[in-house]
Design a protein around this motif. Structure first.
Motif, PDB file in Angstrom:
ATOM      1  N   ALA A   1       0.837  -1.190   0.000  1.00  0.00           N
ATOM      2  CA  ALA A   1       0.000   0.000   0.000  1.00  0.00           C
ATOM      3  C   ALA A   1       0.872   1.240   0.000  1.00  0.00           C
ATOM      4  CB  ALA A   1      -0.913   0.005   1.234  1.00  0.00           C
ATOM      5  N   ILE A   2       0.275   2.341  -0.427  1.00  0.00           N
ATOM      6  CA  ILE A   2       1.018   3.593  -0.463  1.00  0.00           C
ATOM      7  C   ILE A   2       1.313   4.047   0.962  1.00  0.00           C
ATOM      8  CG2 ILE A   2      -0.073   4.259  -2.617  1.00  0.00           C
ATOM      9  CD1 ILE A   2      -1.765   6.257  -0.945  1.00  0.00           C
ATOM     10  N   PRO A   3       2.402   4.791   1.162  1.00  0.00           N
ATOM     11  CA  PRO A   3       2.634   5.384   2.481  1.00  0.00           C
ATOM     12  C   PRO A   3       1.644   6.521   2.714  1.00  0.00           C
ATOM     13  CG  PRO A   3       4.360   6.047   0.949  1.00  0.00           C
ATOM     14  CD  PRO A   3       3.516   5.038   0.237  1.00  0.00           C
ATOM     15  N   SER A   4       0.765   6.351   3.674  1.00  0.00           N
ATOM     16  CA  SER A   4      -0.209   7.396   3.974  1.00  0.00           C
ATOM     17  C   SER A   4       0.412   8.379   4.961  1.00  0.00           C
ATOM     18  CB  SER A   4      -1.482   6.779   4.556  1.00  0.00           C
ATOM     19  OG  SER A   4      -1.187   6.029   5.707  1.00  0.00           O
ATOM     20  N   ILE A   5      -0.330   9.414   5.316  1.00  0.00           N
ATOM     21  CA  ILE A   5       0.142  10.517   6.174  1.00  0.00           C
ATOM     22  C   ILE A   5       1.635  10.786   5.931  1.00  0.00           C
ATOM     23  CG2 ILE A   5      -1.620  10.393   7.951  1.00  0.00           C
ATOM     24  CD1 ILE A   5       0.219   8.665   9.661  1.00  0.00           C
ATOM     25  N   PHE A   6       1.979  10.975   4.639  1.00  0.00           N
ATOM     26  CA  PHE A   6       3.396  11.085   4.289  1.00  0.00           C
ATOM     27  C   PHE A   6       3.904  12.520   4.364  1.00  0.00           C
ATOM     28  CE2 PHE A   6       1.340  11.211  -0.014  1.00  0.00           C
ATOM     29  CZ  PHE A   6       1.740  12.482  -0.396  1.00  0.00           C
TER      30      PHE A   6
ATOM     31  N   PHE B   1       3.592   6.079   6.510  1.00  0.00           N
ATOM     32  CA  PHE B   1       3.222   4.762   7.005  1.00  0.00           C
ATOM     33  C   PHE B   1       2.279   4.044   6.053  1.00  0.00           C
ATOM     34  CE2 PHE B   1       4.883   6.613  10.810  1.00  0.00           C
ATOM     35  CZ  PHE B   1       5.455   5.525  11.466  1.00  0.00           C
ATOM     36  N   SER B   2       2.544   2.743   5.883  1.00  0.00           N
ATOM     37  CA  SER B   2       1.624   1.821   5.248  1.00  0.00           C
ATOM     38  C   SER B   2       1.210   0.841   6.328  1.00  0.00           C
ATOM     39  CB  SER B   2       2.295   1.088   4.091  1.00  0.00           C
ATOM     40  OG  SER B   2       1.452   0.051   3.605  1.00  0.00           O
TER      41      SER B   2
END
Length: 727
Positions: free
Chosen positions: A151-156, A168-169
């Motif tokens: 998954a993509i790294p969120s809250i990047f 984070f993923s």
């Protein structure tokens, strides 16, 4: 040159993703020479999940490569694959047609290949498949197989100097190079990260995560950690705080590039258990970590009393800029004294995220309808990019991050619903995928709320809530992961609840929930019929229907509803049955407190299961976790008392789904993980601490299929190791 890899048994503490090369052009009759750019490899992943028992610490590649010539060699990470088997036309259906050739002797044909890598480390990255000629020159482009990230790294955070995204993923801290798509996992947290930020001067990541006190598993806490990206030190906990009983909504954690401070922006009373809800900005001096003294920089008025609600925050030179709801536009909080100043008044457009342009006076505002450019001290905005259905796979679903990329003059937008980081050109508004991991082709899975499989497990049907992209039913080829829309269920601009799906394969129908409707869908043509009695009721709507269970033998479809239109009552859950053999889909009330059956009443039900040949339905209340047995003849209800101490399931848990184990002896209850409960005794058999799942469905053997945001996974319950089926 076509390479078709398959990934067979593997076990890692992370999951698996495959990145594919571009389509092939050119002819195998004229072998390319020189660089790999002269001919690209067409790559397809085939996932033979039916033959996969997840083996310990190994990866097994199996596939085929066509267009090979004398002297050509297949390399995986520079290693020559010697197990090449020529595949004649006959061998495609009869294994006797295979011909094993000596290593290195290859003539033009299609070959099968196998390659196993043992003793795999958890943080292994990319594996590169390529074909070279006698001189070692590449004659195909690289096929990259990535292990460890799905998954993509969120809250990047975007690091423009090193051209990387840091975020984070799930619980994994991921560092992603946006130019190459290469990544590595730096750390794995115990809890789920809420917000994080990257401090560029020290190359550290500060993260707020939610979890439980190690000394008291029943005490929920917030944990503040820092992780050094340039060092091998373990993530360091420098502060913890009880979570209290509030469902707090966090906006941002911000690491100042020159001030040695961490700022936390929260639209509630973050560190107190007081009931009024505020927007608050806190500052932590990172030079005084031992003391962990927080300064309350700003506290607004309570919501509903003139207070401002924040949607996102970014750091400016003199202020923290805050993107707000309710028409307050962009405001700023002064670092020095916490004074609130309005910078872009009157802008109101369902805000999600904010990014600052190259100058202090320019902002890019991301909202569900598109991207707007805002100018400081002006109430005017200009639309750069619309998010409409014309955008296709690039229409926003669930935006979680945004950052300005000055070098490419684009906005980087992370959409967790689409599992994609897209780049939006700030001149033209054109959108393209920067990083979009996936398995299989076709429309992307966004919000899988229910799944059904045919008897052979060759095909899956996913009911997709769509986020903000519209509801649909996806048809998935389980061998390839390829997806197509079987039925488009969107009827207007508003998403409805999609909380039930049942397959009658022999009759050729799917039954699906959309809001207060039950739909009948042809599994071949995708044609949709609304079952009228369930849609209109008698004297009113049923409200959002929350679960389905199909009795194929009796041709009865059970569903649950929070309303009872016949009595005019607006509270108290009810279970009904529809006679599918009747012309008007006649329905009957099966169970409701005070009207049908005895026993405790229930409210909003979230899952119905009916064991084969049985006369008892099992259901769960969404908001308190109570399990019920319901006699389908009398409507009598009884609570299934469970003994889940130490298994994680407690009182007043919010549940997501309910399903049956493959032997139908156990219930699979999904909440913060999955708990397996004996349906007769109520004994808790096991608990899977899987925070990413939206529900487990039994797979052949001992494995489960897991519905997760953006993907369908295969899970080994013993290790929780996962393989992607489709993403």
């Amino acid at each position: 040159m076509n390479i078709r890899p398959q990934i067979l048994p593997f076990v890692l503490s992370a999951v698996l993703l495959v990145g594919c090369g571009s389509s092939s052009t050119g002819s195998p009759e004229t072998p390319p020479t020189g660089s790999a750019d002269s001919q690209s490899a067409l790559v397809e992943l085939h996932f033979p999940w039916r033959n996969s028992g997840l083996a310990s610490e190994s990866i097994h590649f199996r596939g085929e490569v066509s267009g090979m010539r004398d002297g050509y060699k297949l390399l995986i990470d520079g290693n020559v694959v010697t197990a090449l088997t020529r595949q004649s036309v006959a061998s495609r259906t009869h294994s006797s047609g295979d011909e094993r050739l000596p290593s290195g002797v290859v003539s033009q044909s299609t070959y099968r290949f196998e390659w196993t890598l043992s003793d795999v480390a958890p943080d292994v990255g990319q594996y590169r498949l390529q074909v070279v000629d006698r001189e070692g020159n590449p004659v195909s482009s690289e096929t990259v197989v990535n292990i460890g990230q799905t998954a993509i790294p969120s809250i990047f955070d975007f690091d423009p100097v090193n051209r990387r995204l840091i975020g984070f993923s799930g619980t994994d801290l991921i560092v992603l190079a946006i130019e190459t798509g290469e990544f590595y996992r730096k750390a794995t947290l115990d809890g789920l990260p809420l917000e994080s930020c990257h401090k560029r001067d020290t190359d550290e990541v500060y993260v707020i995560e939610t979890g439980f006190d190690p000394g008291d598993p029943d005490e929920a806490i917030y944990t503040f950690r820092r992780v050094g990206l340039s060092s091998d030190t373990e993530p360091h906990i420098f502060f913890t705080h009880p979570r209290g009983d509030l469902n707090r909504w966090h906006v941002a954690a911000l690491c100042h590039p020159t001030r040695n401070s961490l700022y936390v922006v929260s639209s509630d009373n973050f560190f107190t258990d007081q009931k009024p809800t505020y927007s608050v900005v806190y500052e932590l001096d990172l030079d005084a970590l031992e003391g962990s003294v927080w300064r309350e920089l700003y506290r607004g008025e309570p919501w509903g009393e003139g207070g401002i609600r924040f949607a996102d925050a970014i750091l400016g030179e003199d202020h923290i800029y805050l993107y707000t709801y309710g028409g307050d536009g962009v405001v700023g909080v002064s670092y020095s004294d916490g004074t609130l100043t309005s910078f872009v008044p009157g802008y109101e457009n369902s805000p999600t995220h904010l990014a600052q342009g190259s100058g202090a006076d320019t902002f890019y505002a991301v909202n569900f309808s598109g991207v707007d450019i805002l100018e400081r001290n002006s109430s005017q905005s200009r639309r750069i990019s619309n998010s409409t259905e014309a955008q296709g796979d690039f229409a926003f679903s669930q935006v979680i991050s945004a950052a300005f990329d000055a070098e490419e003059n684009r906005l980087l937008v992370g959409d967790e619903g689409l599992n994609m980081i897209m780049g939006i050109d700030l001149e033209t508004g054109h959108r393209e995928a920067v990083f979009a991991p996936g398995i299989g082709s076709g429309p992307r899975i966004v919000l899988p709320t229910a799944v059904a499989f045919d008897a052979s497990f060759e095909t899956a049907f996913i009911l997709d809530g769509g986020g903000n992209t519209g509801e649909k039913i996806l048809h998935i080829d389980m061998n390839t992961g390829n997806r197509r829309i079987l039925a488009d269920l969107k009827i207007d601009g508003f998403n409805r609840g999609t909380d039930g799906l049942a397959l009658d394969e022999s009759a050729g129908w799917l039954y699906a929930v959309r809001g207060d409707s039950i739909l009948k869908v042809d599994i071949e043509t995708g044609s949709v019929e609304t079952i009228k009695s369930a849609f209109h009721g008698i004297g009113g709507s049923y409200g959002n229907i929350s679960a389905l269970a199909l009795d194929r033998d009796e041709q009865r479809l059970y569903f649950s509803s929070p309303l009872h239109p016949e009595s005019g009552e607006e509270e108290g859950g009810a279970i009904y049955a529809i006679d599918l053999s009747s012309d008007d889909y006649h329905h009957t009330l099966i169970s409701k407190a005070g009207l049908q059956g005895t026993g405790p009443g229930f409210q909003t039900l979230n899952g119905l299961v009916l064991p084969s040949g049985g006369d008892t339905l099992y259901t769960v209340d969404q908001y308190n976790g109570n399990l019920y047995r319901v006699d389908i003849v009398t409507g009598n209800r009884s609570k299934l008392q469970t003994s889940c101490a130490g298994q994680g399931l407690g009182e007043n848990e919010t549940t997501q789904s309910l399903s049956l184990s493959s032997d139908e002896k156990a219930l699979l209850l999904t909440w913060d993980g999955v708990t397996m409960i004996d349906r007769e005794s109520g004994r808790c058999l096991d608990h899977y601490h899987d925070m990413m799942t939206r529900g487990y469905t039994p797979a052949p053997g001992t494995s489960f299929f897991s519905r997760e945001q953006g993907r369908l996974m295969l899970v080994d319950p013993g290790t929780l190791h996962k393989v992607i089926v489709s993403q």
